[in-house]
Design a protein around this motif. Structure first.
Motif, PDB file in Angstrom:
ATOM      1  N   MET A   1      45.027 -35.387  28.804  1.00 33.04           N
ATOM      2  CA  MET A   1      45.127 -35.766  30.213  1.00 33.04           C
ATOM      3  C   MET A   1      43.873 -36.523  30.656  1.00 33.04           C
ATOM      4  O   MET A   1      43.950 -37.491  31.416  1.00 33.04           O
ATOM      5  N   TYR A   2      42.703 -36.094  30.182  1.00 33.36           N
ATOM      6  CA  TYR A   2      41.467 -36.816  30.502  1.00 33.36           C
ATOM      7  C   TYR A   2      41.522 -38.266  30.007  1.00 33.36           C
ATOM      8  O   TYR A   2      41.198 -39.203  30.744  1.00 33.36           O
ATOM      9  N   LEU A   3      41.925 -38.451  28.763  1.00 34.82           N
ATOM     10  CA  LEU A   3      41.915 -39.797  28.192  1.00 34.82           C
ATOM     11  C   LEU A   3      43.093 -40.628  28.688  1.00 34.82           C
ATOM     12  O   LEU A   3      43.002 -41.859  28.731  1.00 34.82           O
ATOM     13  N   THR A   4      44.197 -39.987  29.050  1.00 33.85           N
ATOM     14  CA  THR A   4      45.290 -40.709  29.705  1.00 33.85           C
ATOM     15  C   THR A   4      44.811 -41.265  31.038  1.00 33.85           C
ATOM     16  O   THR A   4      45.060 -42.428  31.382  1.00 33.85           O
ATOM     17  N   TYR A   5      44.141 -40.429  31.803  1.00 30.83           N
ATOM     18  CA  TYR A   5      43.603 -40.871  33.094  1.00 30.83           C
ATOM     19  C   TYR A   5      42.628 -42.031  32.891  1.00 30.83           C
ATOM     20  O   TYR A   5      42.678 -43.031  33.617  1.00 30.83           O
ATOM     21  N   ALA A   6      41.747 -41.904  31.901  1.00 30.13           N
ATOM     22  CA  ALA A   6      40.752 -42.951  31.662  1.00 30.13           C
ATOM     23  C   ALA A   6      41.420 -44.268  31.282  1.00 30.13           C
ATOM     24  O   ALA A   6      41.038 -45.341  31.771  1.00 30.13           O
ATOM     25  N   GLU A   7      42.419 -44.211  30.413  1.00 26.53           N
ATOM     26  CA  GLU A   7      43.098 -45.437  30.004  1.00 26.53           C
ATOM     27  C   GLU A   7      43.851 -46.056  31.180  1.00 26.53           C
ATOM     28  O   GLU A   7      43.828 -47.285  31.371  1.00 26.53           O
ATOM     29  N   ALA A   8      44.531 -45.217  31.962  1.00 28.10           N
ATOM     30  CA  ALA A   8      45.255 -45.725  33.121  1.00 28.10           C
ATOM     31  C   ALA A   8      44.295 -46.323  34.144  1.00 28.10           C
ATOM     32  O   ALA A   8      44.601 -47.333  34.793  1.00 28.10           O
TER      33      ALA A   8
ATOM     34  N   SER B   1      36.037 -49.157  28.236  1.00 34.05           N
ATOM     35  CA  SER B   1      36.506 -50.361  27.564  1.00 34.05           C
ATOM     36  C   SER B   1      37.713 -49.996  26.718  1.00 34.05           C
ATOM     37  O   SER B   1      37.908 -48.830  26.363  1.00 34.05           O
ATOM     38  N   GLU B   2      38.505 -50.988  26.417  1.00 36.68           N
ATOM     39  CA  GLU B   2      39.683 -50.746  25.586  1.00 36.68           C
ATOM     40  C   GLU B   2      39.292 -50.194  24.227  1.00 36.68           C
ATOM     41  O   GLU B   2      39.882 -49.227  23.732  1.00 36.68           O
ATOM     42  N   GLU B   3      38.275 -50.793  23.613  1.00 34.10           N
ATOM     43  CA  GLU B   3      37.834 -50.352  22.287  1.00 34.10           C
ATOM     44  C   GLU B   3      37.373 -48.906  22.317  1.00 34.10           C
ATOM     45  O   GLU B   3      37.716 -48.107  21.431  1.00 34.10           O
ATOM     46  N   LEU B   4      36.607 -48.541  23.334  1.00 33.57           N
ATOM     47  CA  LEU B   4      36.084 -47.179  23.431  1.00 33.57           C
ATOM     48  C   LEU B   4      37.212 -46.172  23.602  1.00 33.57           C
ATOM     49  O   LEU B   4      37.241 -45.139  22.924  1.00 33.57           O
ATOM     50  N   ILE B   5      38.137 -46.434  24.506  1.00 37.71           N
ATOM     51  CA  ILE B   5      39.227 -45.494  24.768  1.00 37.71           C
ATOM     52  C   ILE B   5      40.104 -45.329  23.540  1.00 37.71           C
ATOM     53  O   ILE B   5      40.485 -44.208  23.174  1.00 37.71           O
ATOM     54  N   ARG B   6      40.417 -46.421  22.890  1.00 41.24           N
ATOM     55  CA  ARG B   6      41.276 -46.336  21.698  1.00 41.24           C
ATOM     56  C   ARG B   6      40.583 -45.559  20.577  1.00 41.24           C
ATOM     57  O   ARG B   6      41.217 -44.770  19.876  1.00 41.24           O
ATOM     58  N   ARG B   7      39.290 -45.787  20.406  1.00 42.56           N
ATOM     59  CA  ARG B   7      38.569 -45.064  19.363  1.00 42.56           C
ATOM     60  C   ARG B   7      38.469 -43.579  19.706  1.00 42.56           C
ATOM     61  O   ARG B   7      38.639 -42.715  18.843  1.00 42.56           O
ATOM     62  N   GLU B   8      38.206 -43.282  20.975  1.00 43.44           N
ATOM     63  CA  GLU B   8      38.080 -41.887  21.381  1.00 43.44           C
ATOM     64  C   GLU B   8      39.396 -41.139  21.219  1.00 43.44           C
ATOM     65  O   GLU B   8      39.420 -39.989  20.775  1.00 43.44           O
ATOM     66  N   ARG B   9      40.503 -41.768  21.559  1.00 40.53           N
ATOM     67  CA  ARG B   9      41.813 -41.136  21.352  1.00 40.53           C
ATOM     68  C   ARG B   9      42.037 -40.874  19.862  1.00 40.53           C
ATOM     69  O   ARG B   9      42.535 -39.810  19.472  1.00 40.53           O
ATOM     70  N   ARG B  10      41.671 -41.828  19.034  1.00 38.54           N
ATOM     71  CA  ARG B  10      41.942 -41.677  17.606  1.00 38.54           C
ATOM     72  C   ARG B  10      41.179 -40.512  17.003  1.00 38.54           C
ATOM     73  O   ARG B  10      41.757 -39.709  16.250  1.00 38.54           O
ATOM     74  N   VAL B  11      39.900 -40.372  17.309  1.00 36.13           N
ATOM     75  CA  VAL B  11      39.106 -39.328  16.660  1.00 36.13           C
ATOM     76  C   VAL B  11      39.311 -37.969  17.315  1.00 36.13           C
ATOM     77  O   VAL B  11      39.340 -36.940  16.633  1.00 36.13           O
ATOM     78  N   GLU B  12      39.465 -37.928  18.637  1.00 33.45           N
ATOM     79  CA  GLU B  12      39.662 -36.645  19.310  1.00 33.45           C
ATOM     80  C   GLU B  12      40.982 -36.007  18.894  1.00 33.45           C
ATOM     81  O   GLU B  12      41.067 -34.797  18.713  1.00 33.45           O
TER      82      GLU B  12
ATOM     83  N   GLY C   1      37.654 -41.975  35.757  1.00 33.44           N
ATOM     84  CA  GLY C   1      38.124 -42.108  34.385  1.00 33.44           C
ATOM     85  C   GLY C   1      37.006 -41.998  33.379  1.00 33.44           C
ATOM     86  O   GLY C   1      37.134 -41.347  32.337  1.00 33.44           O
ATOM     87  N   LEU C   2      35.874 -42.631  33.676  1.00 32.62           N
ATOM     88  CA  LEU C   2      34.715 -42.559  32.781  1.00 32.62           C
ATOM     89  C   LEU C   2      34.180 -41.131  32.720  1.00 32.62           C
ATOM     90  O   LEU C   2      33.780 -40.656  31.645  1.00 32.62           O
ATOM     91  N   GLU C   3      34.159 -40.458  33.858  1.00 34.45           N
ATOM     92  CA  GLU C   3      33.663 -39.074  33.877  1.00 34.45           C
ATOM     93  C   GLU C   3      34.537 -38.182  33.012  1.00 34.45           C
ATOM     94  O   GLU C   3      34.027 -37.336  32.263  1.00 34.45           O
ATOM     95  N   TYR C   4      35.851 -38.363  33.076  1.00 38.97           N
ATOM     96  CA  TYR C   4      36.757 -37.565  32.250  1.00 38.97           C
ATOM     97  C   TYR C   4      36.554 -37.867  30.769  1.00 38.97           C
ATOM     98  O   TYR C   4      36.521 -36.968  29.928  1.00 38.97           O
ATOM     99  N   LEU C   5      36.410 -39.142  30.426  1.00 38.45           N
ATOM    100  CA  LEU C   5      36.175 -39.504  29.021  1.00 38.45           C
ATOM    101  C   LEU C   5      34.881 -38.885  28.523  1.00 38.45           C
ATOM    102  O   LEU C   5      34.812 -38.383  27.389  1.00 38.45           O
ATOM    103  N   ASN C   6      33.862 -38.884  29.350  1.00 38.96           N
ATOM    104  CA  ASN C   6      32.579 -38.330  28.927  1.00 38.96           C
ATOM    105  C   ASN C   6      32.603 -36.810  28.799  1.00 38.96           C
ATOM    106  O   ASN C   6      31.778 -36.236  28.085  1.00 38.96           O
ATOM    107  N   ARG C   7      33.512 -36.149  29.468  1.00 38.13           N
ATOM    108  CA  ARG C   7      33.675 -34.714  29.238  1.00 38.13           C
ATOM    109  C   ARG C   7      34.086 -34.461  27.784  1.00 38.13           C
ATOM    110  O   ARG C   7      33.606 -33.512  27.151  1.00 38.13           O
ATOM    111  N   VAL C   8      34.961 -35.300  27.280  1.00 38.57           N
ATOM    112  CA  VAL C   8      35.417 -35.153  25.894  1.00 38.57           C
ATOM    113  C   VAL C   8      34.270 -35.454  24.937  1.00 38.57           C
ATOM    114  O   VAL C   8      34.038 -34.732  23.959  1.00 38.57           O
TER     115      VAL C   8
END
Length: 529
Positions: A399-406, A437-448, A417-424
């Motif tokens: 849900m955090y990374l969905t919010y960040a991507e949206a 950034s698109e690259e950051l969100i996609r990479r974070e989703r992949r590894v998390e 969105g950035l705050e939620y991503l940084n919680r992860v």
């Protein structure tokens, strides 16, 4: 609310359950109680509801699914991703996990529809009845989610059918809208609880989280953000502090939004034996890829291609801790020894050279030299096929990374969105990101979410087939492990796992099984098959 597991202990015979080979036409119950003697009391409804949870999802569909992506390699599902899938070779199942990789079957849909029809006539508390119906509707929506994602147009069946009835394919857009409407309606009926509080039952958070996932996949970012926000703000979910231990608990935690419940001796999972190293009794038949290894950042918060401190001859040093917590790689300490998939022979306790069960070319060795250890830890062989460990299907960071991507896609609420991503990232021990950034969100989703059943769908919606699927799949570099120190001497050549061929005309869809084509004159085949 009554404990789900209690009822599972006495309903494993199933209610309206069909055999594991059931297709769309084969929907007559093979092992069910007579409607003339059942469906009388609230206790009957309790039993029937518990029967719905049996095999609603399987451990292998969670763990093996990344084998259809650049994250993992699983030879039993290679044909689903390497370009060789056909209408006659689609099914793959394991003993004890009969629905493994079989998303076309309609046995479970019939079971859910039958429950929804029969419970109407049961004399019971109306609020309880509506909640039970909402749980059944969720399970049906979840099943249709995978059907439409894997096959596109599919028959949308919302009532029990006779054995001779057939249906053509319903457009995928109608099925997606049906799923969203069902999830929206039942979210108001189901309780706002986490998985601990609900004792394994479906909750409002699960309904909205699945809805948010589908909306994200459809590119409906405003709706995905709103539903993710509602789940986050329910106040019943929170990040578990330890990423490694998060996946090893035998009971739910407050991060889990939706889980598969297992209980030793009664309703066990067998996933540890299929994942653990050969030395110790495992089969090691699903492996990480080296491409997955390279996706993790360094501890400096940089991709390895951008960090001058990264050393390819020490590829696992100074990396995102989730790498070591998710993968067992050569030279890593494991159960009082150093994991060694690279040497064909190793010394025994007497110093004699003997065959190494973990060698990557052995039948019980990881073919990539990379064990997925995310869900397992050393254990006696007697427990490997009798695990009571729950497996999470949806958890709060999604849900955090969905919010960040949206937020990135819409340009709205970017700071949140950035705050939620940084919680992860903070839980992982990584530096804070300074912007989305698109690259950051996609990479974070992949590894998390590595090895959690999400990567393939990300590849599909981002249309990364040529980049992420096509080509050679590699394991670790060949070499030798010092069994006394764990130091690895690497060669230049990588282990080659397979060649994959991305077939664009198939639109990421699997073939309709030949049994359906033969039995249903209304059925049509997907393109490219």
């Amino acid at each position: 609310m009554k404990k789900l597991i209690y009822f599972l202990t006495i309903t494993t015979f199933g209610l309206g359950v069909t055999s594991c080979g059931d297709g769309f036409l084969d929907v007559t119950p093979k092992n069910s109680l007579s409607d003339n003697t059942f469906w009388q009391t609230e206790q009957d409804a309790d039993l029937a509801l518990a029967g719905l949870y049996e095999n609603w999802e399987t451990w292998s569909n969670i763990i093996y699914f990344d084998g259809m992506s650049d994250n993992a390699y699983y030879p039993g599902w290679s044909h689903k991703i390497d370009g060789s899938a056909s209408p006659t070779n689609l099914s793959e199942s394991y003993w004890g996990d009969s629905y493994s990789g079989d998303w076309f079957e309609y046995g479970r849909i019939r079971k859910y529809n039958n429950f929804l029809e029969k419970i109407e006539n049961v004399s019971m508390d109306e609020a309880t009845k509506e909640r039970y119906k909402a749980e059944a509707r969720f399970l049906r929506a979840y099943n249709y989610f995978f059907k439409v994602m894997m096959f596109g147009d599919m028959p949308l069946v919302t009532e029990t059918l006779g054995p001779d009835e057939v249906m053509g394919r319903t457009p995928a857009s109608e099925i997606r809208n049906f799923i969203l409407q069902e999830l929206d309606e039942i979210s108001d009926v189901l309780p706002v609880q986490n998985m601990i509080q609900s004792e394994g039952h479906i909750t409002s958070g699960a309904a909205l989280a699945l809805k948010s996932r589908l909306e994200l996949y459809m590119g409906n970012f405003d709706a995905a953000m709103e539903d993710a926000r509602e789940v986050i703000e329910m106040g019943v979910y929170e990040l578990y502090p330890d990423y490694r231990q998060l996946f090893l608990s035998e009971s739910d935690n407050e991060e889990a939004i939706l889980s598969i419940k297992f209980t030793q001796d009664i309703y066990p999972s067998r996933h540890p034996q299929f994942m653990l190293p050969g030395m110790g009794g495992g089969y090691a038949n699903v492996a990480g890829t080296y491409d997955m290894v390279e996706a993790y950042e360094t501890m400096n918060g940089l991709p390895i291609s951008e960090d001058p401190t990264y050393d390819p001859d020490n590829p696992f040093d100074n990396r995102d801790p989730r790498l070591e917590q998710s993968l067992l790689y050569p030279g890593q300490e494991w159960n009082g020894r150093y994991y060694n998939p690279l040497d064909q022979q190793i010394p025994n306790e007497e110093g004699e050279m003997v065959s190494n069960p973990d060698y990557y070319e052995n039948s019980v060795g990881s073919p990539a030299g990379l064990i997925i250890k995310k869900y397992v830890e050393p254990m006696p062989e007697s427990v490997m096929q009798n695990s009571g460990q729950d497996l999470m299907v949806i958890r709060l960071p999604e849900m955090y990374l969905t919010y960040a991507e949206a937020a990135l896609e819409t340009g709205q609420n970017m700071a949140q969105g950035l705050e939620y991503l940084n919680r992860v990232r903070a839980r992982a021990g990584l530096p804070e990101a300074t912007e989305l950034s698109e690259e950051l969100i996609r990479r974070e989703r992949r590894v998390e979410f590595a090895f959690e059943n999400l990567r393939y769908f990300d590849i599909v919606r981002w249309d990364l087939g040529e980049e992420a699927i096509d080509g050679t799949v590699y394991g670790v570099r060949k070499g030798s492990v010092n069994n006394e120190t764990g130091d690895v001497t690497w060669e230049s050549e990588h282990i080659i796992l397979e060649e994959r061929n991305f077939v664009a005309e198939r639109n990421y869809l699997l073939p309709i099984p030949q049994r359906e084509m033969d039995n249903n004159p209304e059925m049509t085949q997907n393109p490219g098959y």
